[in-house]
Design an enzyme around this catalytic site. Structure first.
Site, PDB file in Angstrom:
ATOM      1  N   ASP A  34       4.266   4.020  32.761  1.00 21.22           N
ATOM      2  CA  ASP A  34       4.639   4.675  31.605  1.00 21.22           C
ATOM      3  C   ASP A  34       3.594   5.294  30.801  1.00 21.22           C
ATOM      4  OD1 ASP A  34       7.259   3.731  32.175  1.00 21.22           O
ATOM      5  OD2 ASP A  34       6.988   1.942  30.896  1.00 21.22           O
ATOM      6  N   PHE A  37       2.199   8.332  32.194  1.00 18.78           N
ATOM      7  CA  PHE A  37       3.200   9.413  31.970  1.00 18.78           C
ATOM      8  C   PHE A  37       3.092   9.982  30.710  1.00 18.78           C
ATOM      9  CE2 PHE A  37       7.180  11.446  31.007  1.00 18.78           C
ATOM     10  CZ  PHE A  37       7.580  11.871  32.086  1.00 18.78           C
ATOM     11  N   ASP A  38       2.991   9.091  29.795  1.00 18.62           N
ATOM     12  CA  ASP A  38       2.777   9.501  28.400  1.00 18.62           C
ATOM     13  C   ASP A  38       1.512  10.268  28.152  1.00 18.62           C
ATOM     14  OD1 ASP A  38       5.196   8.358  27.813  1.00 18.62           O
ATOM     15  OD2 ASP A  38       4.307   6.414  27.014  1.00 18.62           O
ATOM     16  N   SER A  83       3.779   1.022   0.646  1.00 20.66           N
ATOM     17  CA  SER A  83       3.127  -0.030   0.964  1.00 20.66           C
ATOM     18  C   SER A  83       2.873  -1.171  -0.122  1.00 20.66           C
ATOM     19  CB  SER A  83       1.923   0.583   1.462  1.00 20.66           C
ATOM     20  OG  SER A  83       0.961   1.146   0.472  1.00 20.66           O
ATOM     21  N   LEU A  84       2.301  -2.331   0.118  1.00 24.53           N
ATOM     22  CA  LEU A  84       2.004  -3.164  -1.030  1.00 24.53           C
ATOM     23  C   LEU A  84       0.662  -3.144  -1.346  1.00 24.53           C
ATOM     24  CD1 LEU A  84       3.882  -6.139   0.701  1.00 24.53           C
ATOM     25  CD2 LEU A  84       4.760  -4.775  -1.088  1.00 24.53           C
ATOM     26  N   GLU A 113       6.885 -14.946   1.985  1.00 27.01           N
ATOM     27  CA  GLU A 113       6.910 -14.628   3.293  1.00 27.01           C
ATOM     28  C   GLU A 113       5.794 -14.401   4.027  1.00 27.01           C
ATOM     29  OE1 GLU A 113       9.552 -11.143   3.520  1.00 27.01           O
ATOM     30  OE2 GLU A 113      10.880 -11.924   1.960  1.00 27.01           O
ATOM     31  N   LYS A 115       3.285 -12.123   6.560  1.00 23.14           N
ATOM     32  CA  LYS A 115       3.031 -10.712   6.885  1.00 23.14           C
ATOM     33  C   LYS A 115       3.114 -10.450   8.261  1.00 23.14           C
ATOM     34  CE  LYS A 115       0.590  -6.958   4.786  1.00 23.14           C
ATOM     35  NZ  LYS A 115       0.609  -6.295   5.831  1.00 23.14           N
ATOM     36  N   ASP A 117       2.532  -8.954  11.569  1.00 21.74           N
ATOM     37  CA  ASP A 117       1.422  -7.694  12.201  1.00 21.74           C
ATOM     38  C   ASP A 117       2.092  -6.894  12.924  1.00 21.74           C
ATOM     39  OD1 ASP A 117      -0.731  -6.113  11.890  1.00 21.74           O
ATOM     40  OD2 ASP A 117      -2.009  -7.642  13.045  1.00 21.74           O
ATOM     41  N   ARG A 136       7.842   4.191   9.412  1.00 18.34           N
ATOM     42  CA  ARG A 136       7.334   4.158   7.865  1.00 18.34           C
ATOM     43  C   ARG A 136       6.903   5.784   7.656  1.00 18.34           C
ATOM     44  NH1 ARG A 136       2.186   3.381   5.412  1.00 18.34           N
ATOM     45  NH2 ARG A 136       2.735   3.329   2.915  1.00 18.34           N
ATOM     46  N   GLU A 172       9.784  -5.297  10.480  1.00 18.70           N
ATOM     47  CA  GLU A 172       8.773  -5.286  11.185  1.00 18.70           C
ATOM     48  C   GLU A 172       9.158  -5.691  12.732  1.00 18.70           C
ATOM     49  OE1 GLU A 172       6.366  -4.595   9.037  1.00 18.70           O
ATOM     50  OE2 GLU A 172       4.581  -4.579  10.064  1.00 18.70           O
ATOM     51  N   TYR A 235      13.298  -8.084   6.741  1.00 22.97           N
ATOM     52  CA  TYR A 235      12.846  -8.497   5.369  1.00 22.97           C
ATOM     53  C   TYR A 235      13.228  -7.989   4.182  1.00 22.97           C
ATOM     54  CZ  TYR A 235       8.971  -5.614   6.424  1.00 22.97           C
ATOM     55  OH  TYR A 235       8.124  -4.584   6.841  1.00 22.97           O
ATOM     56  N   LYS A 322      -3.929 -11.247   2.086  1.00 21.17           N
ATOM     57  CA  LYS A 322      -4.545 -11.131   3.547  1.00 21.17           C
ATOM     58  C   LYS A 322      -5.411 -12.095   4.135  1.00 21.17           C
ATOM     59  CE  LYS A 322      -4.104  -6.094   4.512  1.00 21.17           C
ATOM     60  NZ  LYS A 322      -3.965  -5.407   5.759  1.00 21.17           N
ATOM     61  N   CYS A 416     -30.602  -5.915  39.222  1.00 22.87           N
ATOM     62  CA  CYS A 416     -29.097  -6.614  39.667  1.00 22.87           C
ATOM     63  C   CYS A 416     -29.120  -7.984  39.904  1.00 22.87           C
ATOM     64  CB  CYS A 416     -28.365  -5.903  40.713  1.00 22.87           C
ATOM     65  SG  CYS A 416     -26.936  -6.550  41.008  1.00 22.87           S
ATOM     66  N   CYS A 419     -27.800  -8.303  43.860  1.00 25.64           N
ATOM     67  CA  CYS A 419     -28.413  -8.067  44.570  1.00 25.64           C
ATOM     68  C   CYS A 419     -30.009  -7.467  44.395  1.00 25.64           C
ATOM     69  CB  CYS A 419     -27.682  -6.522  45.454  1.00 25.64           C
ATOM     70  SG  CYS A 419     -27.908  -5.394  44.326  1.00 25.64           S
ATOM     71  N   CYS A 434     -25.686  -1.027  38.409  1.00 26.35           N
ATOM     72  CA  CYS A 434     -26.639  -1.278  39.573  1.00 26.35           C
ATOM     73  C   CYS A 434     -25.989  -0.204  40.694  1.00 26.35           C
ATOM     74  CB  CYS A 434     -26.091  -2.695  40.356  1.00 26.35           C
ATOM     75  SG  CYS A 434     -26.700  -2.890  42.012  1.00 26.35           S
ATOM     76  N   CYS A 440     -24.119  -4.177  47.109  1.00 29.57           N
ATOM     77  CA  CYS A 440     -23.969  -5.309  46.240  1.00 29.57           C
ATOM     78  C   CYS A 440     -22.676  -5.777  46.316  1.00 29.57           C
ATOM     79  CB  CYS A 440     -24.300  -4.474  45.065  1.00 29.57           C
ATOM     80  SG  CYS A 440     -24.247  -5.264  43.526  1.00 29.57           S
TER      81      CYS A 440
HETATM   82  S1  IVH Z   1       8.063  -6.290   2.158  1.00 27.19           S
HETATM   83  C1  IVH Z   1       8.419  -2.986  -1.044  1.00 27.19           C
HETATM   84  N1  IVH Z   1       7.689  -8.103   3.858  1.00 27.19           N
HETATM   85  O1  IVH Z   1       3.327  -4.926   5.180  1.00 27.19           O
HETATM   86  C2  IVH Z   1       8.432  -4.001  -0.066  1.00 27.19           C
HETATM   87  N2  IVH Z   1       6.566  -6.055   4.113  1.00 27.19           N
HETATM   88  O2  IVH Z   1       1.328  -3.469   3.349  1.00 27.19           O
HETATM   89  C3  IVH Z   1       7.928  -3.733   0.961  1.00 27.19           C
HETATM   90  N3  IVH Z   1       5.174  -6.290   6.037  1.00 27.19           N
HETATM   91  O3  IVH Z   1       4.627  -1.567   5.400  1.00 27.19           O
HETATM   92  C4  IVH Z   1       7.351  -4.401   2.154  1.00 27.19           C
HETATM   93  N4  IVH Z   1       5.631  -8.207   6.632  1.00 27.19           N
HETATM   94  O4  IVH Z   1       5.098  -3.059   7.450  1.00 27.19           O
HETATM   95  C5  IVH Z   1       7.191  -6.882   3.448  1.00 27.19           C
HETATM   96  N5  IVH Z   1       7.541  -9.947   5.114  1.00 27.19           N
HETATM   97  C6  IVH Z   1       7.098  -8.840   4.918  1.00 27.19           C
HETATM   98  C7  IVH Z   1       6.365  -8.005   5.754  1.00 27.19           C
HETATM   99  C8  IVH Z   1       5.821  -6.702   5.350  1.00 27.19           C
HETATM  100  C9  IVH Z   1       4.675  -7.378   7.120  1.00 27.19           C
HETATM  101  C10 IVH Z   1       4.168  -4.948   6.142  1.00 27.19           C
HETATM  102  C11 IVH Z   1       5.186  -4.002   6.093  1.00 27.19           C
HETATM  103  C12 IVH Z   1       4.584  -3.015   5.098  1.00 27.19           C
HETATM  104  C13 IVH Z   1       3.140  -3.704   4.720  1.00 27.19           C
HETATM  105  C14 IVH Z   1       2.920  -3.287   3.482  1.00 27.19           C
END
Ligand code: IVH
Length: 690
Positions: A34, A37-38, A83-84, A113, A115, A117, A136, A172, A235, A322, A416, A419, A434, A440
């Site tokens: 895949d 292909f992409d 974003s946050l 909660e 976060k 990834d 997003r 996520e 979430y 973070k 090397c 060899c 090498c 080798c």
């Molecule tokens: S809440 C307004 N909850 O973090 C509230 N985000 O930096 C918006 N993310 O774009 C998000 N775990 O992709 C929320 N438990 C969680 C999260 C979460 C990961 C990510 C999400 C967001 C980014 C913000």
């Protein structure tokens, strides 16, 4: 790229991709990964963008329906995906808490909660049915990936319970660590199989589960996405109507509708509890089956969220804390140098074992001579080791204050380690090589691996590890030795796998069934067509396409071996360098010997036309008349035409496209064809068209 080149490449790519689609959808026998292909599709898209005049009307980039969707549609978010704000410091977290208290007082709670990834997604449900999923993107609008998201099992397509008629839910999408390792290993095998250089493979692999998840989700083919075993945590619920009073309740509701909500969340009464949550998961994050990069802290009550509102970019009622990449301190024992299958040298730092991000680290890659220079590394240095987003740990720095007074600077090797040949470093490249590719050991093993790989001789039952084992046991030194292996030699044979980057070796042994499979696989490889045998020889610059061209042009290995540089470079698409490499290869008596040995073992060294083989739709809409006698039977020739989409007709008419003229063709036919201006071609010319 000039116009002609662009046109040629676009036609080539279109044909290749169409063939892959056909293999995938019609024959259910994918002939390419895949990923590749992409990659090809992307190349074609780019070219078509720059040279729209050459895009075919039925280009694979335009294909909709089936399982292939054209580029993703951009959809505007009903509620922007913000974003946050984020921080790495608990002091700043305290300031966040102070700010909030100033606005809303002390009567509120936080939800903590993990976060996750991965990749943020917003999913819309109407009457309990998943109708749309959008990434997003830039926050205002994103890619619509509904079909791909529907392949994720933890995202329900039909809700249960008491759900609102219309709402959006965000979460996520991610890949579990184990899945990541498995798929990346599979991808690596596939790339090796395709003959991709070992030192280029690292670039083509996904660096971490997040990359893999996002690469997977953006694939054009939903069926392929399904194979990537993605997962999701939801979430955040957005709805025009009020469903409940707090965020924590909304998570419970979402769960009751059938969504996967993480168990690892907690309602906290104050910032001290929040910090405790953060510290707990900083310790425990390595035990999770997926990666997190921090903790998200949200004010729990909706009425407070409303009161706090948003800045231009982020909500004031939430923040993410973070985690920093984990660092460990260790001591350098020695630097060793590994020789790859292509002769590329990789320096490896051997360390005093240390715990890092849940695993014991004993080794770290040093990449190349420049990296050692950059770190200014000395013997027995105390070093900082980090596992970034990548799986293999790296040395990020040296604690010079702990340096041994008499320690010497690490010197890069000149010869090397396998060899003893003098290493070379090409102009502008970071890596040492090498150059002794014919003697080798790791390079010989590398060539053997190529020889047995799926795209080459496709020797089933035999893998890279076994080949290396057989090599070290002295059972095989050249490709030809494979054909002299016996069941008795293989059955019960024990060997050790080679060291991986962690320094692990594993005991391996070949059992009865394994031995039987290897012998059968080797036997079966004698049916591999000439063009692939030629590709399997591993001659520099002779990839699949060039091998095919050469096989078709010369027909037999003897003719190819006798060709001069001039003769070779006269062939379309065969450049001077390729021609020189070929002539050099066959000028070496060892190589000629090898080829002859392989031929004696029964490998196919000439083009055999198989009239039963399905080939292409090259002659679609074209008519042929076959007349006279040929080197193959007339029936076989007609079959070849049909199998490639053409139509055989019985008599000459104005609409005839080709007359294939053989020996002893009747004079009337010749005259009629000439009068009507019909294109006449010989058998050879016809084969050329194929
Ligand atoms: S809440 C307004 N909850 O973090 C509230 N985000 O930096 C918006 N993310 O774009 C998000 N775990 O992709 C929320 N438990 C969680 C999260 C979460 C990961 C990510 C999400 C967001 C980014 C913000």
């Amino acid at each position: 790229m000039n116009l002609e080149e662009a046109k040629k490449r676009i036609t080539e790519l279109s044909a290749e991709l169409m063939q892959h689609n056909y293999n995938y959808y019609i024959l259910s026998q994918p002939s390419i990964s895949d990923f590749d292909f992409d990659h090809l599709l992307k190349e074609l898209e780019q070219l078509e963008k720059s040279f729209p005049e050459f895009a075919l009307p039925n280009s694979p980039t335009q294909q909709v329906g089936g399982d292939i969707t054209k580029n993703f549609v951009q959809v505007k978010h009903k509620y922007p995906m913000l974003s946050l704000g984020n921080t790495y410091s608990q002091d700043e977290l305290q300031e966040f808490d102070d700010r909030i208290r100033k606005t809303i007082g002390n009567d509120f709670g936080y939800v903590c909660e993990l976060k996750f990834d991965g990749l943020a997604i917003s999913i819309t449900y109407e009457k309990g049915v998943l109708v749309r999923a959008v990434t997003r993107g830039d926050g205002v609008q994103g890619d619509e990936l509904t079909n791909n998201v529907k392949t994720i099992r933890s995202i329900p397509q039909q809700l249960k319970g008491n759900f609102p008629p219309s709402f959006e839910i965000r979460g996520e999408i991610f890949m579990h660590r184990k899945t990541f390792e498995r798929l990346n290993n599979e991808l690596k095998k596939e790339l090796l199989d395709q003959g991709v250089d070992e030192d280029k493979i690292a670039e083509r692999l996904y660096k971490n589960p997040r990359n893999f998840a996002s690469g997977s989700l953006k694939m054009q083919d939903s069926k392929a996405v399904a194979k990537r075993s993605l997962d999701a945590f939801l979430y955040f619920v957005y709805s025009d109507e009020t469903l409940c009073a707090t965020h924590a309740e909304s998570l419970k509701l979402a769960e009751s509708w059938g969504f996967q909500v993480s168990d690892h969340f907690k309602v906290c009464q104050n910032i001290t509890e929040v910090m405790a949550f953060i510290n707990k998961y900083e310790k425990e994050r390595n035990q999770l089956s997926y990666e997190i990069d921090g903790v998200v802290i949200k004010v729990n009550e909706y009425r407070h969220q409303k009161e706090l509102g948003f800045t231009a970019k982020v909500p004031r009622w939430a923040i993410s804390y973070k985690y920093k990449a984990e660092t460990a301190i260790s001591k350098l024992k020695e630097v060793t140098f590994q020789v790859g299958r292509t002769g590329a040298i990789t320096p490896v730092a051997n360390l005093v074992p240390v715990q890092l991000a849940g695993t014991t680290v004993k080794r770290a890659s040093l990449y190349n001579a420049d990296e050692i220079e950059r770190l200014d590394l000395y013997e027995y240095d105390t070093v900082f080791v980090e596992k970034g987003g990548e799986i293999i740990p790296k040395i990020t720095g040296v604690d010079v204050s702990k340096r041994d007074l008499f320690a010497r600077k690490i010197e890069y090797i000149t010869h090397c380690p396998e060899c003893k040949t003098l290493l070379i470093r090409k102009e502008g490249e970071a890596i040492h090589y090498c150059p002794n590719d014919s003697h080798c050991a790791p390079q010989l093993i590398g060539r053997m691996e190529h020889f047995i790989s799926r795209r080459a001789m496709n020797i089933e039952g035999l893998g890279g590890e076994t080949v290396a084992g057989l090599f070290h046991k002295g059972l095989i030194r050249s490709y030809a030795d494979l054909y002299e292996l016996t069941y008795e030699q293989l059955n019960g044979l024990e060997f050790e796998s080679e060291e991986d980057l962690e320094g692990k070796k594993k005991k391996r042994s070949i059992k009865e069934k394994g031995a039987d499979n290897i012998i059968k696989g080797i036997e079966a490889s004698k049916a591999i067509p000439f063009e692939r045998v030629l590709f399997s020889l591993g001659i520099r610059m002779i990839g699949e396409t060039v091998a095919k061209k050469l096989a078709q042009h010369f027909g037999t290995i003897e003719k190819l071996m006798a060709a001069s540089v001039e003769e070779l470079s006269d062939i379309n698409e065969i450049g001077g360098k390729i021609a020189e490499n070929l002539v050099k290869f066959f000028a070496d008596a060892d190589n000629v010997n090898l080829v002859m040995k392989l031929k004696n073992h029964g490998l196919i060294m000439e083009v055999v036309y198989d009239p039963n083989e399905v080939r292409s739709n090259k002659f679609e809409g074209q008519t042929f008349l076959v007349s006279g006698s040929f080197s193959i039977s007339r029936d076989d020739l007609k079959k070849l035409i049909e199998r490639n989409g053409g139509k055989n007709v019985g008599s000459i008419s104005k609409s005839l496209n080709y007359l294939i003229a053989g020996d002893k063709m009747g004079p009337e036919k010749l005259k009629k064809a000439t009068d009507l201006g019909i294109r006449m071609i010989s058998e050879d010319e016809f084969m050329g068209l194929l």
